[in-house]
Design a protein around this motif. Structure first.
Motif, PDB file in Angstrom:
ATOM      1  N   LYS A  86      12.420   7.350  10.856  1.00  0.00           N
ATOM      2  CA  LYS A  86      12.394   8.818  10.872  1.00  0.00           C
ATOM      3  C   LYS A  86      11.215   9.322  10.373  1.00  0.00           C
ATOM      4  CE  LYS A  86      17.377   9.891  10.955  1.00  0.00           C
ATOM      5  NZ  LYS A  86      18.468  10.589  10.277  1.00  0.00           N
ATOM      6  N   ILE A  87      10.459   8.614   9.431  1.00  0.00           N
ATOM      7  CA  ILE A  87       9.134   9.264   9.035  1.00  0.00           C
ATOM      8  C   ILE A  87       8.248   7.875   9.421  1.00  0.00           C
ATOM      9  CG2 ILE A  87       7.684   9.260   6.867  1.00  0.00           C
ATOM     10  CD1 ILE A  87       9.534  11.430   5.916  1.00  0.00           C
ATOM     11  N   LYS A  88       7.237   8.287  10.023  1.00  0.00           N
ATOM     12  CA  LYS A  88       6.095   7.291  10.319  1.00  0.00           C
ATOM     13  C   LYS A  88       5.026   7.351   9.196  1.00  0.00           C
ATOM     14  CE  LYS A  88       7.775   7.604  14.690  1.00  0.00           C
ATOM     15  NZ  LYS A  88       8.884   6.423  14.910  1.00  0.00           N
ATOM     16  N   VAL A  89       4.599   6.123   9.056  1.00  0.00           N
ATOM     17  CA  VAL A  89       3.727   6.138   7.933  1.00  0.00           C
ATOM     18  C   VAL A  89       2.264   5.928   8.564  1.00  0.00           C
ATOM     19  CG1 VAL A  89       2.922   4.753   5.957  1.00  0.00           C
ATOM     20  CG2 VAL A  89       5.304   4.914   6.652  1.00  0.00           C
ATOM     21  N   GLN A  90       1.219   6.936   8.111  1.00  0.00           N
ATOM     22  CA  GLN A  90       0.005   6.619   8.631  1.00  0.00           C
ATOM     23  C   GLN A  90      -0.942   6.589   7.426  1.00  0.00           C
ATOM     24  OE1 GLN A  90      -0.694   7.243  11.836  1.00  0.00           O
ATOM     25  NE2 GLN A  90      -2.854   6.958  11.532  1.00  0.00           N
ATOM     26  N   GLU A  91      -1.506   5.459   7.601  1.00  0.00           N
ATOM     27  CA  GLU A  91      -2.663   4.988   6.742  1.00  0.00           C
ATOM     28  C   GLU A  91      -3.929   4.637   7.178  1.00  0.00           C
ATOM     29  OE1 GLU A  91      -0.114   2.730   3.121  1.00  0.00           O
ATOM     30  OE2 GLU A  91      -0.510   1.418   4.932  1.00  0.00           O
TER      31      GLU A  91
ATOM     32  N   LEU B  64      11.871   9.109  -3.890  1.00  0.00           N
ATOM     33  CA  LEU B  64      11.869   7.914  -3.463  1.00  0.00           C
ATOM     34  C   LEU B  64      13.053   7.301  -2.473  1.00  0.00           C
ATOM     35  CD1 LEU B  64       9.269   6.279  -4.618  1.00  0.00           C
ATOM     36  CD2 LEU B  64      10.836   5.208  -6.443  1.00  0.00           C
ATOM     37  N   SER B  65      14.282   7.550  -2.986  1.00  0.00           N
ATOM     38  CA  SER B  65      15.332   6.903  -2.332  1.00  0.00           C
ATOM     39  C   SER B  65      15.144   7.596  -1.034  1.00  0.00           C
ATOM     40  CB  SER B  65      16.643   6.978  -2.845  1.00  0.00           C
ATOM     41  OG  SER B  65      16.551   8.337  -3.229  1.00  0.00           O
ATOM     42  N   THR B  66      15.096   8.975  -0.760  1.00  0.00           N
ATOM     43  CA  THR B  66      15.215   9.529   0.511  1.00  0.00           C
ATOM     44  C   THR B  66      14.079   9.354   1.493  1.00  0.00           C
ATOM     45  OG1 THR B  66      15.975  11.792  -0.564  1.00  0.00           O
ATOM     46  CG2 THR B  66      15.123  11.721   1.649  1.00  0.00           C
ATOM     47  N   THR B  67      12.701   9.200   0.809  1.00  0.00           N
ATOM     48  CA  THR B  67      11.707   8.606   1.717  1.00  0.00           C
ATOM     49  C   THR B  67      11.840   7.088   2.258  1.00  0.00           C
ATOM     50  OG1 THR B  67      10.454  10.353   0.627  1.00  0.00           O
ATOM     51  CG2 THR B  67       8.961   8.983   1.844  1.00  0.00           C
ATOM     52  N   THR B  68      12.192   6.455   1.146  1.00  0.00           N
ATOM     53  CA  THR B  68      12.394   4.959   1.743  1.00  0.00           C
ATOM     54  C   THR B  68      13.247   4.963   2.816  1.00  0.00           C
ATOM     55  OG1 THR B  68      11.701   4.277  -0.799  1.00  0.00           O
ATOM     56  CG2 THR B  68      12.805   2.701   0.890  1.00  0.00           C
ATOM     57  N   GLU B  69      14.416   5.421   2.732  1.00  0.00           N
ATOM     58  CA  GLU B  69      15.465   5.325   3.695  1.00  0.00           C
ATOM     59  C   GLU B  69      14.693   5.806   5.145  1.00  0.00           C
ATOM     60  OE1 GLU B  69      19.261   7.022   2.552  1.00  0.00           O
ATOM     61  OE2 GLU B  69      19.656   7.566   4.676  1.00  0.00           O
ATOM     62  N   TYR B  70      14.075   7.259   5.035  1.00  0.00           N
ATOM     63  CA  TYR B  70      13.425   7.503   6.254  1.00  0.00           C
ATOM     64  C   TYR B  70      12.548   6.618   6.840  1.00  0.00           C
ATOM     65  CZ  TYR B  70      15.057  12.489   5.611  1.00  0.00           C
ATOM     66  OH  TYR B  70      15.882  13.530   5.441  1.00  0.00           O
ATOM     67  N   ILE B  71      11.616   6.047   5.868  1.00  0.00           N
ATOM     68  CA  ILE B  71      10.688   4.901   6.544  1.00  0.00           C
ATOM     69  C   ILE B  71      11.353   3.688   7.243  1.00  0.00           C
ATOM     70  CG2 ILE B  71       8.851   3.473   5.860  1.00  0.00           C
ATOM     71  CD1 ILE B  71       8.111   5.352   3.532  1.00  0.00           C
ATOM     72  N   GLN B  72      12.371   3.338   6.462  1.00  0.00           N
ATOM     73  CA  GLN B  72      12.916   2.096   6.857  1.00  0.00           C
ATOM     74  C   GLN B  72      13.933   2.261   8.229  1.00  0.00           C
ATOM     75  OE1 GLN B  72      15.343   1.466   3.391  1.00  0.00           O
ATOM     76  NE2 GLN B  72      13.966  -0.338   2.834  1.00  0.00           N
ATOM     77  N   ASN B  73      14.448   3.630   8.458  1.00  0.00           N
ATOM     78  CA  ASN B  73      14.966   4.094   9.827  1.00  0.00           C
ATOM     79  C   ASN B  73      14.099   4.667  10.886  1.00  0.00           C
ATOM     80  OD1 ASN B  73      15.070   6.731   9.120  1.00  0.00           O
ATOM     81  ND2 ASN B  73      17.102   6.520   8.234  1.00  0.00           N
TER      82      ASN B  73
ATOM     83  N   SER C 278       0.880  -1.114   0.050  1.00  0.00           N
ATOM     84  CA  SER C 278       0.018  -0.084  -0.047  1.00  0.00           C
ATOM     85  C   SER C 278       0.863   1.153  -0.058  1.00  0.00           C
ATOM     86  CB  SER C 278      -0.940   0.082   1.263  1.00  0.00           C
ATOM     87  OG  SER C 278      -0.192  -0.251   2.506  1.00  0.00           O
ATOM     88  N   TYR C 279       1.921   1.071   0.567  1.00  0.00           N
ATOM     89  CA  TYR C 279       3.021   2.386   0.500  1.00  0.00           C
ATOM     90  C   TYR C 279       3.225   2.651  -1.013  1.00  0.00           C
ATOM     91  CZ  TYR C 279       4.193   1.469   5.397  1.00  0.00           C
ATOM     92  OH  TYR C 279       4.354   1.268   6.977  1.00  0.00           O
ATOM     93  N   HIS C 280       3.167   1.976  -1.697  1.00  0.00           N
ATOM     94  CA  HIS C 280       3.575   2.423  -2.915  1.00  0.00           C
ATOM     95  C   HIS C 280       2.307   3.410  -3.554  1.00  0.00           C
ATOM     96  CE1 HIS C 280       7.241   0.289  -3.042  1.00  0.00           C
ATOM     97  NE2 HIS C 280       6.452  -0.894  -2.422  1.00  0.00           N
ATOM     98  N   ALA C 281       1.256   3.230  -3.383  1.00  0.00           N
ATOM     99  CA  ALA C 281       0.335   3.964  -3.591  1.00  0.00           C
ATOM    100  C   ALA C 281       0.088   5.038  -3.024  1.00  0.00           C
ATOM    101  CB  ALA C 281      -1.103   2.958  -3.550  1.00  0.00           C
ATOM    102  N   GLY C 282       0.532   5.279  -1.685  1.00  0.00           N
ATOM    103  CA  GLY C 282       0.350   6.353  -0.881  1.00  0.00           C
ATOM    104  C   GLY C 282       1.729   7.178  -0.783  1.00  0.00           C
ATOM    105  N   ILE C 283       2.374   6.979   0.422  1.00  0.00           N
ATOM    106  CA  ILE C 283       3.345   7.612   0.596  1.00  0.00           C
ATOM    107  C   ILE C 283       4.521   7.840  -0.255  1.00  0.00           C
ATOM    108  CG2 ILE C 283       4.490   5.925   2.175  1.00  0.00           C
ATOM    109  CD1 ILE C 283       5.460   7.852   4.153  1.00  0.00           C
ATOM    110  N   LEU C 284       4.753   6.811  -0.996  1.00  0.00           N
ATOM    111  CA  LEU C 284       5.824   6.587  -2.063  1.00  0.00           C
ATOM    112  C   LEU C 284       5.104   6.868  -3.348  1.00  0.00           C
ATOM    113  CD1 LEU C 284       7.748   3.377  -0.745  1.00  0.00           C
ATOM    114  CD2 LEU C 284       8.333   5.652  -0.315  1.00  0.00           C
ATOM    115  N   GLY C 285       3.856   7.209  -3.427  1.00  0.00           N
ATOM    116  CA  GLY C 285       3.296   7.537  -4.580  1.00  0.00           C
ATOM    117  C   GLY C 285       3.086   9.012  -4.591  1.00  0.00           C
ATOM    118  N   LEU C 286       1.897   9.433  -5.359  1.00  0.00           N
ATOM    119  CA  LEU C 286       1.677  10.786  -5.654  1.00  0.00           C
ATOM    120  C   LEU C 286       1.528  11.599  -4.256  1.00  0.00           C
ATOM    121  CD1 LEU C 286      -0.688  10.995  -8.808  1.00  0.00           C
ATOM    122  CD2 LEU C 286       1.784  11.890  -8.678  1.00  0.00           C
ATOM    123  N   SER C 287       0.811  11.101  -3.297  1.00  0.00           N
ATOM    124  CA  SER C 287       0.749  11.801  -2.163  1.00  0.00           C
ATOM    125  C   SER C 287       2.192  12.336  -1.634  1.00  0.00           C
ATOM    126  CB  SER C 287       0.088  10.963  -0.991  1.00  0.00           C
ATOM    127  OG  SER C 287      -1.071  10.544  -1.424  1.00  0.00           O
TER     128      SER C 287
END
Lengths: 347, 347
Positions: free
Chosen positions: A310-315, A299-308, A132-141
């Motif tokens: 630093k960014i919380k994913v709110q779905e 994409l690379s910055t945000t993926t890294e932030y999610i993985q470590n 789902s991340y690919h349609a949201g946080i890693l997508g257009l949003s």
């Protein structure tokens, strides 16, 4: 082979607010074969993004607003395209094979024929993130938040940043990116739970429930005694007016959405232009699609932030194609907490 | 030695429109001597610039608008500073001597004491232009037009440019600069004579009288069938709304003045933010003083254009310090045709 494809359409162009009766669940047989040489792909949709901007595509426009319509209007009875994650069933495109997981523009429905297949992209299995991340946080949003904050607003360390609809798909990320840039960040949202979420989970410095404020102008003065440097606008209307009144000289407004004005066309922001001039304020509209050059950075910055972490994913996920109309209508009532996704099928 | 200095003041802070009774001609003796070491200069004012923005300095502001006031409010009873051309009578500043002609901030009055003398500049006698030009087209009006058009709007050849208050001090120049940049330029003004002037003398491609239009939106669609790329806004209010509706994608608005909103604080532009977003419109406020780095470019370019006849100078001159209040009030009624100057004394 053939499947029954269930998908959502609008029954007519929508004026004002969207209602359930504006939508219809259609069922149509879909042959699972593609024309050789067409490059077409047939996919099974797993999850799709639900976004407020779709309402603008569902309206009918006067000729004077043809630019907006030209973006791509939605016709009654037709499938509604939206960003989603899907699984390839049949492919005439040499870049994709059966069972590939892809992200791109599919439809609010169970299956999609993607013409030419050109806009699809394979999901990188190495990221090991929920699909789902690919349609949201890693997508257009996500790209919208990233481009709007970094390209339009150019935050500097110490800038005071105000985000409206801060629990929404874009707003929550803008706030998190701004915090990671060393800014002071306050968000507003429409419930106490959302305010708590912003402060306790998403790391906002402060947050308030705009529905509890009788005077937005003085509320912003209270939350920003030293003024606002950046306003990321997702709502328009009186919030935009109040933000402009509280902006500092050389303040920047990223005009991203104006959800308060999508349904009620009469209610419009009338910012004080004397403020705009004397404070040298920039109000700039933008669309993520103009900032594709940022996509790989984003994409690379945000993926890294999610993985470590630093960014919380709110779905906020609903289940089943039939839940799409209510999920969509709920956006305008503030029902969603975070990025609204409808999960259509399991992988 | 002593002179009687006659100067204009406001009797109280002004709310709404300015009236004659808001102004007073004061007379006060002025000793023609300066403190040694003060760098002060006493000048005899020859002509002064009359500009709409002064009204904003004459209002009283609530604390929420302190930024605007901080620009520099005018207090009742005090002399009102304004750009002007003057002749040095007495100078303690080594850079200036008696009889020097200077340009800079003096007052709406016959004499001024310029503290420190720091902001004055000698008039270059080589240009051989009328002295009034230094308070108008070569002063802040000119720099405002130049900076706003070139820095904020970045015109490209073939751009369609719309200018409001096009016969005003700034607007007429914006249109002329835009024509020299290869743009298609349409102006609006408030009388048939002004429209004729724009088309016949100032070289605008077209012009219209906004008072004869019942629907500004459709008027602009008529004058710009291919849309507007640049709107140079001097008026705000419904003209700004109509311009935004007719802007092309990536259209730019230089928010320079909002004369329609200076007097009637309730009447505000409410541009359609959906247009702003989808068309990626930039609305940017600016002040000439932020663009001082352009000053020498502006001055040499504009002087050359004037000298070789590529730019026509349109001035509207009243005579005598006592004519200042009506000259100023007339700006808001559209009485002036071109740059409003009051000539106070002969050289």
């Amino acid at each position: 082979m053939e499947v029954n494809n269930r998908y959502i359409t609008i029954t007519k162009h929508i004026q004002g607010s969207a209602k359930e009766s504006d939508f219809e669940l259609k069922v149509a047989p879909l042959g699972l074969s593609v024309e050789p040489g067409s490059n077409d792909i047939i996919v099974k949709n797993l999850c799709v993004s639900i976004d407020p901007y779709q309402l603008n595509r569902m309206k009918s426009y006067s000729s004077s607003q043809k630019t907006v319509q030209a973006a791509d209007g939605i016709s009654p009875g037709q499938p509604i395209d939206a960003l989603g994650v899907a699984k390839v069933l049949v492919s005439d495109n040499p870049e994709f094979v059966k069972d590939d997981l892809v992200v791109g523009f599919v439809h609010w429905g169970e299956y999609s024929v993607v013409k030419g297949g050109g806009m699809l992209r394979k999901v990188d299995p190495k990221t090991e993130l929920p699909l789902s991340y690919h349609a949201g946080i890693l997508g257009l949003s996500g790209l919208t938040a990233y481009a709007g904050l970094f390209e339009i607003c150019k935050p500097k360390k110490g800038d005071k940043v105000f985000v409206s609809a801060a629990c929404g798909s874009v707003g929550n990320l803008v706030g998190q990116y701004a915090k990671l840039s060393g800014c002071y960040v306050v968000g507003c949202a429409g419930s106490r739970d959302k305010v708590a979420l912003l402060k306790e989970k998403l790391g906002f410095d402060d947050a308030f429930n705009y529905k509890e404020e009788t005077d937005l102008n003085s509320a912003l003065t209270r939350y920003f005694p030293d003024g606002i440097d950046i306003y990321f606008d997702n709502v328009g209307a009186d919030m935009l007016e109040a933000a402009v009144a509280n902006l500092n000289p050389f303040g920047r407004v990223a005009a991203c959405g104006t959800i308060a004005e999508y349904s009620e066309t009469a209610k419009r922001a009338a910012p004080n232009m004397i403020d705009v001039i004397y404070k040298r304020i920039k109000i700039q509209g933008f669309l993520a699609m103009d900032h594709k050059s940022l996509h790989s950075d984003f994409l690379s910055t945000t993926t890294e932030y999610i993985q470590n972490g630093k960014i919380k994913v709110q779905e906020d996920i609903s289940i089943g194609v039939e839940s799409i109309p209510l999920a969509f209508i709920g956006l305008f009532r503030g029902d969603n907490v975070g990025k609204k996704i409808v999960k259509i099928a399991d992988e």
